[in-house]
Design a protein around this motif. Structure first.
Motif, PDB file in Angstrom:
ATOM      1  N   GLN A  95     -72.707  75.946 -40.687  1.00  0.00           N
ATOM      2  CA  GLN A  95     -71.325  76.110 -40.252  1.00  0.00           C
ATOM      3  C   GLN A  95     -71.070  75.300 -38.984  1.00  0.00           C
ATOM      4  O   GLN A  95     -70.027  74.645 -38.850  1.00  0.00           O
ATOM      5  CB  GLN A  95     -71.047  77.590 -39.994  1.00  0.00           C
ATOM      6  N   THR A  96     -72.023  75.324 -38.053  1.00  0.00           N
ATOM      7  CA  THR A  96     -71.873  74.572 -36.808  1.00  0.00           C
ATOM      8  C   THR A  96     -71.955  73.080 -37.063  1.00  0.00           C
ATOM      9  O   THR A  96     -71.164  72.301 -36.510  1.00  0.00           O
ATOM     10  CB  THR A  96     -72.959  74.998 -35.805  1.00  0.00           C
ATOM     11  N   LEU A  97     -72.893  72.665 -37.906  1.00  0.00           N
ATOM     12  CA  LEU A  97     -73.007  71.240 -38.221  1.00  0.00           C
ATOM     13  C   LEU A  97     -71.745  70.736 -38.898  1.00  0.00           C
ATOM     14  O   LEU A  97     -71.264  69.636 -38.592  1.00  0.00           O
ATOM     15  CB  LEU A  97     -74.236  70.994 -39.094  1.00  0.00           C
ATOM     16  N   TRP A  98     -71.196  71.527 -39.829  1.00  0.00           N
ATOM     17  CA  TRP A  98     -69.959  71.133 -40.510  1.00  0.00           C
ATOM     18  C   TRP A  98     -68.844  70.892 -39.495  1.00  0.00           C
ATOM     19  O   TRP A  98     -68.152  69.877 -39.556  1.00  0.00           O
ATOM     20  CB  TRP A  98     -69.550  72.239 -41.487  1.00  0.00           C
ATOM     21  N   TYR A  99     -68.702  71.837 -38.562  1.00  0.00           N
ATOM     22  CA  TYR A  99     -67.645  71.715 -37.565  1.00  0.00           C
ATOM     23  C   TYR A  99     -67.845  70.484 -36.683  1.00  0.00           C
ATOM     24  O   TYR A  99     -66.911  69.705 -36.454  1.00  0.00           O
ATOM     25  CB  TYR A  99     -67.605  72.975 -36.697  1.00  0.00           C
ATOM     26  N   MET A 156     -78.117  75.383 -30.084  1.00  0.00           N
ATOM     27  CA  MET A 156     -77.748  74.756 -31.350  1.00  0.00           C
ATOM     28  C   MET A 156     -76.426  73.985 -31.267  1.00  0.00           C
ATOM     29  O   MET A 156     -76.367  72.796 -31.578  1.00  0.00           O
ATOM     30  CB  MET A 156     -77.658  75.806 -32.460  1.00  0.00           C
ATOM     31  N   GLN A 157     -75.368  74.670 -30.851  1.00  0.00           N
ATOM     32  CA  GLN A 157     -74.078  73.995 -30.853  1.00  0.00           C
ATOM     33  C   GLN A 157     -74.037  72.855 -29.852  1.00  0.00           C
ATOM     34  O   GLN A 157     -73.499  71.777 -30.135  1.00  0.00           O
ATOM     35  CB  GLN A 157     -72.934  74.966 -30.558  1.00  0.00           C
ATOM     36  N   THR A 158     -74.613  73.065 -28.672  1.00  0.00           N
ATOM     37  CA  THR A 158     -74.613  72.007 -27.662  1.00  0.00           C
ATOM     38  C   THR A 158     -75.343  70.778 -28.174  1.00  0.00           C
ATOM     39  O   THR A 158     -74.873  69.649 -28.016  1.00  0.00           O
ATOM     40  CB  THR A 158     -75.268  72.504 -26.363  1.00  0.00           C
ATOM     41  N   ASN A 159     -76.488  70.984 -28.821  1.00  0.00           N
ATOM     42  CA  ASN A 159     -77.265  69.857 -29.316  1.00  0.00           C
ATOM     43  C   ASN A 159     -76.511  69.106 -30.411  1.00  0.00           C
ATOM     44  O   ASN A 159     -76.439  67.862 -30.391  1.00  0.00           O
ATOM     45  CB  ASN A 159     -78.611  70.339 -29.836  1.00  0.00           C
ATOM     46  N   LEU A 160     -75.939  69.853 -31.361  1.00  0.00           N
ATOM     47  CA  LEU A 160     -75.198  69.203 -32.435  1.00  0.00           C
ATOM     48  C   LEU A 160     -73.937  68.533 -31.903  1.00  0.00           C
ATOM     49  O   LEU A 160     -73.553  67.459 -32.375  1.00  0.00           O
ATOM     50  CB  LEU A 160     -74.855  70.210 -33.525  1.00  0.00           C
ATOM     51  N   ARG A 161     -73.287  69.145 -30.919  1.00  0.00           N
ATOM     52  CA  ARG A 161     -72.094  68.541 -30.324  1.00  0.00           C
ATOM     53  C   ARG A 161     -72.452  67.215 -29.657  1.00  0.00           C
ATOM     54  O   ARG A 161     -71.806  66.192 -29.901  1.00  0.00           O
ATOM     55  CB  ARG A 161     -71.489  69.521 -29.315  1.00  0.00           C
ATOM     56  N   PHE A 162     -73.473  67.229 -28.801  1.00  0.00           N
ATOM     57  CA  PHE A 162     -73.877  66.005 -28.118  1.00  0.00           C
ATOM     58  C   PHE A 162     -74.324  64.950 -29.126  1.00  0.00           C
ATOM     59  O   PHE A 162     -73.928  63.787 -29.032  1.00  0.00           O
ATOM     60  CB  PHE A 162     -75.009  66.296 -27.129  1.00  0.00           C
ATOM     61  N   GLY A 163     -75.164  65.349 -30.083  1.00  0.00           N
ATOM     62  CA  GLY A 163     -75.679  64.385 -31.050  1.00  0.00           C
ATOM     63  C   GLY A 163     -74.581  63.710 -31.840  1.00  0.00           C
ATOM     64  O   GLY A 163     -74.583  62.486 -32.018  1.00  0.00           O
ATOM     65  N   CYS A 164     -73.611  64.493 -32.308  1.00  0.00           N
ATOM     66  CA  CYS A 164     -72.516  63.916 -33.102  1.00  0.00           C
ATOM     67  C   CYS A 164     -71.622  63.029 -32.252  1.00  0.00           C
ATOM     68  O   CYS A 164     -71.194  61.951 -32.697  1.00  0.00           O
ATOM     69  CB  CYS A 164     -71.707  65.031 -33.766  1.00  0.00           C
ATOM     70  N   VAL A 165     -71.320  63.454 -31.041  1.00  0.00           N
ATOM     71  CA  VAL A 165     -70.484  62.642 -30.149  1.00  0.00           C
ATOM     72  C   VAL A 165     -71.185  61.324 -29.811  1.00  0.00           C
ATOM     73  O   VAL A 165     -70.574  60.250 -29.806  1.00  0.00           O
ATOM     74  CB  VAL A 165     -70.136  63.431 -28.871  1.00  0.00           C
ATOM     75  N   ILE A 166     -72.478  61.393 -29.537  1.00  0.00           N
ATOM     76  CA  ILE A 166     -73.233  60.185 -29.195  1.00  0.00           C
ATOM     77  C   ILE A 166     -73.314  59.241 -30.392  1.00  0.00           C
ATOM     78  O   ILE A 166     -73.139  58.018 -30.253  1.00  0.00           O
ATOM     79  CB  ILE A 166     -74.642  60.572 -28.692  1.00  0.00           C
ATOM     80  N   LEU A 167     -73.582  59.794 -31.578  1.00  0.00           N
ATOM     81  CA  LEU A 167     -73.639  58.951 -32.772  1.00  0.00           C
ATOM     82  C   LEU A 167     -72.287  58.292 -33.027  1.00  0.00           C
ATOM     83  O   LEU A 167     -72.222  57.103 -33.346  1.00  0.00           O
ATOM     84  CB  LEU A 167     -74.063  59.782 -33.983  1.00  0.00           C
ATOM     85  N   ARG A 168     -71.207  59.042 -32.871  1.00  0.00           N
ATOM     86  CA  ARG A 168     -69.867  58.472 -33.032  1.00  0.00           C
ATOM     87  C   ARG A 168     -69.628  57.342 -32.033  1.00  0.00           C
ATOM     88  O   ARG A 168     -69.075  56.295 -32.369  1.00  0.00           O
ATOM     89  CB  ARG A 168     -68.831  59.571 -32.829  1.00  0.00           C
ATOM     90  N   HIS A 169     -70.066  57.551 -30.800  1.00  0.00           N
ATOM     91  CA  HIS A 169     -69.940  56.540 -29.748  1.00  0.00           C
ATOM     92  C   HIS A 169     -70.678  55.263 -30.127  1.00  0.00           C
ATOM     93  O   HIS A 169     -70.139  54.157 -30.010  1.00  0.00           O
ATOM     94  CB  HIS A 169     -70.493  57.109 -28.440  1.00  0.00           C
ATOM     95  N   TYR A 170     -71.905  55.411 -30.621  1.00  0.00           N
ATOM     96  CA  TYR A 170     -72.688  54.230 -30.989  1.00  0.00           C
ATOM     97  C   TYR A 170     -72.096  53.520 -32.203  1.00  0.00           C
ATOM     98  O   TYR A 170     -72.099  52.283 -32.268  1.00  0.00           O
ATOM     99  CB  TYR A 170     -74.136  54.625 -31.264  1.00  0.00           C
ATOM    100  N   LEU A 171     -71.610  54.274 -33.163  1.00  0.00           N
ATOM    101  CA  LEU A 171     -70.972  53.650 -34.324  1.00  0.00           C
ATOM    102  C   LEU A 171     -69.715  52.894 -33.908  1.00  0.00           C
ATOM    103  O   LEU A 171     -69.446  51.791 -34.410  1.00  0.00           O
ATOM    104  CB  LEU A 171     -70.635  54.707 -35.372  1.00  0.00           C
ATOM    105  N   ASP A 172     -68.955  53.458 -32.988  1.00  0.00           N
ATOM    106  CA  ASP A 172     -67.762  52.769 -32.499  1.00  0.00           C
ATOM    107  C   ASP A 172     -68.151  51.486 -31.758  1.00  0.00           C
ATOM    108  O   ASP A 172     -67.488  50.449 -31.897  1.00  0.00           O
ATOM    109  CB  ASP A 172     -66.951  53.682 -31.582  1.00  0.00           C
TER     110      ASP A 172
END
Length: 210
Positions: A95-99, A156-172
């Motif tokens: 659920q957290t990863l989906w969000y 959990m949420q902090t790690n997934l939040r940071f990881g997704c934001v960082i990955l989005r940043h690198y893809l951009d």
């Protein structure tokens, strides 16, 4: 355009693909995200992106969206059983990863594939480079865009939040180039082993709903 991988690189990539297919992270692939200077605008944008909390339940606009979500949750939970045996823990994680993936505009299967390769879904994983948690976030990110508390990267949420934001940043930064963006995330930009391992793991997670 990246150069053609060398024979050694192709051999490493094949090994990585086999490890990803088995669900085992490869220590030889462990990279180190490079701490790069950020402009004030980028730092502010990333800091804003990691702030806030997720809702306890996904907010879905229609019955069809709810059906799609429930179908994805069921399929993903079945696959995740080999890594997380407790059903409540699986549901909370998914659920957290989906969000967080949706919030960052990322494919669900891509984030699942990356977590599989980075940590094999281990919450307290620590790499030889010091990266932490599910998405193996380097501690310097907590100082750059967070509150400076590195220990929160094991939440959990902090790690997934940071990881997704960082990955989005690198893809951009790589203008949507998945190969180069994944390489930058791992600290091995331009090398084939890590992106190919993540993409191989992603294919295992792809479902009708992504």
């Amino acid at each position: 355009m990246p150069q053609r991988p060398s024979r050694a690189s192709r051999r490493a990539a094949l090994q990585a693909l086999l490890l990803a297919a088995c669900g085992w992270p490869s220590l030889s692939m462990a990279g180190r995200q490079i701490e790069e200077p950020l402009s004030d605008a980028v730092r502010t944008a990333l800091s804003t992106a990691v702030a806030g909390a997720a809702p306890p339940e996904p907010v879905l606009p229609s019955a069809q969206h709810r059906l799609d979500y429930e179908r994805w949750l069921q399929h993903a939970s079945q696959r995740l059983t080999r890594y997380k045996s407790h059903p409540v823990e699986r549901q909370e994680f998914l659920q957290t990863l989906w969000y967080e993936a949706r919030r960052a505009g990322l494919s669900l299967s891509l984030v699942l594939g990356l977590v599989q390769v980075e940590s094999a879904f281990r919450k307290f994983a620590v790499s030889t480079a010091g990266a932490r948690g599910y998405m193996q976030v380097m501690p310097f990110w907590s100082r750059l865009i967070g509150d400076g508390d590195e220990s929160r990267l094991f939440q959990m949420q902090t790690n997934l939040r940071f990881g997704c934001v960082i990955l989005r940043h690198y893809l951009d930064r790589e203008r949507g180039d998945l190969f180069m963006g994944l390489g930058r995330y791992n600290g091995s930009r331009g090398q084939a082993a890590y992106p190919q391992a993540v993409l191989a793991a992603q294919r295992q997670w792809q479902q009708d709903v992504d």
